[in-house]
Design a protein around this motif. Structure first.
Motif, PDB file in Angstrom:
ATOM      1  N   ALA A 104      17.511  10.771   7.886  1.00  0.00           N
ATOM      2  CA  ALA A 104      17.944  12.307   7.481  1.00  0.00           C
ATOM      3  C   ALA A 104      16.931  13.360   8.209  1.00  0.00           C
ATOM      4  O   ALA A 104      16.585  14.070   7.464  1.00  0.00           O
ATOM      5  N   MET A 156      24.559  15.903   6.414  1.00  0.00           N
ATOM      6  CA  MET A 156      23.313  16.819   6.707  1.00  0.00           C
ATOM      7  C   MET A 156      23.698  18.218   6.376  1.00  0.00           C
ATOM      8  O   MET A 156      22.815  19.074   6.542  1.00  0.00           O
ATOM      9  N   GLN A 163      13.988  13.065   9.029  1.00  0.00           N
ATOM     10  CA  GLN A 163      12.484  12.843   8.626  1.00  0.00           C
ATOM     11  C   GLN A 163      11.733  11.480   8.948  1.00  0.00           C
ATOM     12  O   GLN A 163      12.399  10.753   9.167  1.00  0.00           O
ATOM     13  N   CYS A 170      20.178  10.423  12.376  1.00  0.00           N
ATOM     14  CA  CYS A 170      19.069  10.645  11.655  1.00  0.00           C
ATOM     15  C   CYS A 170      18.059  11.554  12.685  1.00  0.00           C
ATOM     16  O   CYS A 170      17.048  11.895  11.845  1.00  0.00           O
ATOM     17  N   LEU A 209      22.137  18.426   2.041  1.00  0.00           N
ATOM     18  CA  LEU A 209      21.115  17.103   1.790  1.00  0.00           C
ATOM     19  C   LEU A 209      20.911  17.054   0.428  1.00  0.00           C
ATOM     20  O   LEU A 209      20.551  18.325  -0.214  1.00  0.00           O
ATOM     21  N   MET A 255      10.339  16.654  -2.812  1.00  0.00           N
ATOM     22  CA  MET A 255      10.270  16.055  -1.535  1.00  0.00           C
ATOM     23  C   MET A 255       8.887  15.260  -1.373  1.00  0.00           C
ATOM     24  O   MET A 255       7.840  16.066  -1.523  1.00  0.00           O
ATOM     25  N   CYS A 278      13.712  13.483  -2.248  1.00  0.00           N
ATOM     26  CA  CYS A 278      13.588  12.343  -1.303  1.00  0.00           C
ATOM     27  C   CYS A 278      15.250  12.353  -0.923  1.00  0.00           C
ATOM     28  O   CYS A 278      16.324  11.994  -1.791  1.00  0.00           O
ATOM     29  N   ALA A 279      15.377  12.236   0.148  1.00  0.00           N
ATOM     30  CA  ALA A 279      16.827  12.234   0.961  1.00  0.00           C
ATOM     31  C   ALA A 279      17.492  10.877   0.845  1.00  0.00           C
ATOM     32  O   ALA A 279      18.499  10.690   0.670  1.00  0.00           O
ATOM     33  N   LYS A 288      18.435  17.178  -3.051  1.00  0.00           N
ATOM     34  CA  LYS A 288      17.185  17.652  -3.228  1.00  0.00           C
ATOM     35  C   LYS A 288      16.287  16.468  -3.396  1.00  0.00           C
ATOM     36  O   LYS A 288      16.503  15.367  -3.686  1.00  0.00           O
ATOM     37  N   PRO A 307      23.262  10.626   4.007  1.00  0.00           N
ATOM     38  CA  PRO A 307      23.395  12.033   3.319  1.00  0.00           C
ATOM     39  C   PRO A 307      24.246  12.744   4.286  1.00  0.00           C
ATOM     40  O   PRO A 307      23.985  12.616   5.386  1.00  0.00           O
TER      41      PRO A 307
END
Length: 356
Positions: free
Chosen positions: A266, A312, A268, A77, A315, A336, A319-320, A317, A310
């Motif tokens: 992911a 990487m 973030q 992550c 990714l 997002m 929110c991952a 679209k 997900p």
């Protein structure tokens, strides 16, 4: 095990509540002090044969003197990449690092050259790596490696060491190694995992850093040794008045050790705040899923988070986390969400809008 304990209280895995007992004096001192590090909007992209990989996307964090901050999240992550960015360790030929600001003790470091980073590493910022066996040179004695760290640290501080042997013995004693004189003559393979980890911590302390980065320092250690290492880190932060930024998959470790924490997914930060708030009242579905997967006294079947992290390279679209989220809405797959009031989630944004 039914509870997570620390000196501020206990997080019950059955009720997920936290009895708070804060050290108000230390919190007040942290607020008044200049932050050891302020990271604003870090992004890291690796260039691979398969294409670019956005490993870190918009991560921000701060660490105050005497404070312990935790980074939590699944493997891949972006936690370790974030720490390596703070040390200037990423290869410039394979990684593009952008950041709005990187302040270390009030000094802007985002344009630092490799020579400038070398002056910073080990003296202002030091790192304890995940595997002490690979962090130590297998063909050099512990004393040789520790004395080299002491010499480099003294040189960067424009200082001299009158007795390297005595200084090395003092460091090993400080990190709780018995029979320190004999250990200086031994090689890494002759020490246990816990002792090797203590040596790595001693080497990190040799340069008298103000900020210590720890990348899963208790990995592969037994429970007893893990508890000893955590207690050691906690005492060092208190006595040396350092800051500690620690990565861990273990929420028990975070609850024991940290004042604040950030949860990554992911690349973030999806939720950030105090340990009490996040473990006691989680808001993001991902953190709720992590806490829900912990075993309790009444657990018969572990409640895993559905789906997979997900890809990487591609990714989703919006929110991952939305492909794995049971509460996902249409907007989650389109846009997002921003990190608002410590949470990156459309569901929480909608709840707050309704309350307003």
């Amino acid at each position: 095990m039914t509870a997570i304990h620390n000196e501020r209280g206990a997080v019950s895995k059955d009720t997920m509540t936290l009895a708070v007992k804060k050290d108000t004096t230390s919190l007040a001192l942290q607020k008044e002090a200049t932050p050891l590090v302020v990271l604003d909007n870090l992004a890291v992209t690796f260039h691979t044969f398969a294409g670019p990989v956005s490993a870190v996307r918009g991560v921000s964090l701060t660490v105050q003197p005497g404070e312990v901050v935790g980074l939590v999240g699944e493997s891949g992550c972006g936690k370790s990449v974030t720490l390596q960015s703070l040390m200037g360790l990423l290869p410039t030929d394979r990684a593009t690092v952008t950041v709005d600001s990187l302040l270390v003790q009030g000094e802007e470091c985002k344009q630092y050259s490799e020579a400038q980073w070398r002056q910073l590493r080990g003296t202002t910022i030091a790192m304890v790596f995940q595997d002490p066996m690979t962090a130590l040179n297998p063909i050099l004695a512990i004393g040789t490696q520790l004395k080299e760290s002491l010499r480099l640290g003294a040189k960067r501080h424009n200082d001299t060491i009158a007795d390297e042997e005595a200084a090395a013995l003092e460091l090993l004693t400080k990190v709780g190694i018995a029979d320190a004189k004999r250990r200086l003559t031994q090689y890494p393979h002759e020490l246990s995992g816990g002792m090797r980890q203590r040596v790595v911590i001693a080497m990190a302390l040799a340069g008298r850093p103000t900020l210590l980065l720890a990348d899963e320092p208790t990995t592969a250690l037994d429970v007893t040794t893990e508890a000893q290492i955590l207690l050691l880190l906690k005492e060092l932060v208190k006595t040396e008045h350092m800051g500690l930024l620690i990565i861990s998959h273990n929420l028990r470790v975070i609850a024991q050790l940290c004042d604040r924490m950030s949860v990554m997914y992911a690349g973030q930060v999806v939720e950030t705040g105090t340990v009490e708030d996040l473990l006691g009242k989680p808001q993001h579905p991902y953190l709720k899923g992590l806490l829900g997967s912990l075993p309790t006294s009444a657990t018969t079947t572990l409640q895993a988070i559905g789906g997979q992290p997900p890809d990487m390279f591609s990714l989703p679209k919006g929110c991952a986390f939305h492909p794995r989220c049971k509460q996902a809405m249409r907007v989650c797959a389109r846009e997002m969400p921003s990190l608002t009031e410590g949470v990156r989630c459309w569901l929480q944004a909608e709840k707050k809008a309704v309350n307003v």
